[in-house]
Motif scaffolding. Sequence first.
Motif, mmCIF file in Angstrom:
data_model
loop_
_atom_site.group_PDB
_atom_site.id
_atom_site.type_symbol
_atom_site.label_atom_id
_atom_site.label_comp_id
_atom_site.label_asym_id
_atom_site.label_seq_id
_atom_site.Cartn_x
_atom_site.Cartn_y
_atom_site.Cartn_z
ATOM 1 N N UNK A 10 8.781 10.227 3.684
ATOM 2 C CA UNK A 10 8.260 11.077 4.765
ATOM 3 C C UNK A 10 8.328 10.286 6.070
ATOM 4 N N UNK A 11 7.345 10.414 6.908
ATOM 5 C CA UNK A 11 7.389 9.751 8.208
ATOM 6 C C UNK A 11 6.563 8.461 8.230
ATOM 7 N N UNK A 12 6.030 8.061 7.096
ATOM 8 C CA UNK A 12 5.167 6.878 7.060
ATOM 9 C C UNK A 12 5.953 5.579 7.145
ATOM 10 N N UNK A 27 0.813 -1.213 0.000
ATOM 11 C CA UNK A 27 0.000 0.000 0.000
ATOM 12 C C UNK A 27 0.849 1.266 0.000
ATOM 13 N N UNK A 28 1.925 1.285 0.814
ATOM 14 C CA UNK A 28 2.797 2.458 0.874
ATOM 15 C C UNK A 28 4.250 2.018 0.879
ATOM 16 N N UNK A 29 5.122 2.866 0.357
ATOM 17 C CA UNK A 29 6.551 2.589 0.330
ATOM 18 C C UNK A 29 6.946 1.705 -0.833
#
Length: 177
Positions: free
Chosen positions: A66-68, A13-15
Amino acid sequence: RDGMMMPCDSVLLTGNVIVNEAMLTGESVPITKTPVPMEQVVYSPHKHKRHTLFAGTQIIQARYYSQGMVLAVVVRTSFLTSKGGMVRSILFPKPLNIKFYWDSIKFILILAVLAVFSFIYTILVLQLHRPPYDLGETILRSFDIITTVVPPSLPAAITVGTVYALNRLRKHQIYCI
């Protein structure tokens, strides 16, 4: 986490994640997986391969921006994963095409009969010829006839032997790919 072995199939989903899929594909080059696009499209493991982390693959590097955190959602576990599908195909192979097996046996037998008749015919013709050939040369030429029959049947003979060997191993609970 870096170095982690994926226990399930999941969609990223992210990264970004760099994975080693050598366990599944044999490919030694690491593959970069990117997040699935946020569209109103139904997830498909075949269509979204670039976004799927498969069970049995090793995570080489997980990168997030970012910070995710790098997030993924589990889509399949156990025998339903890609790796599980490979294990299932080994444990429960598809039935063999028996018609092909018997057709290949018939083919080999026909070629064997043809080779024997050709061998005998060559010996008779060369020995009845005036003046008769030397017996050693006659037998050598007769074996030449057999070598013309063997090459077409060799792949079929190897296939029949392999199928027979696999069936014998399966009876003893030994499974091969």
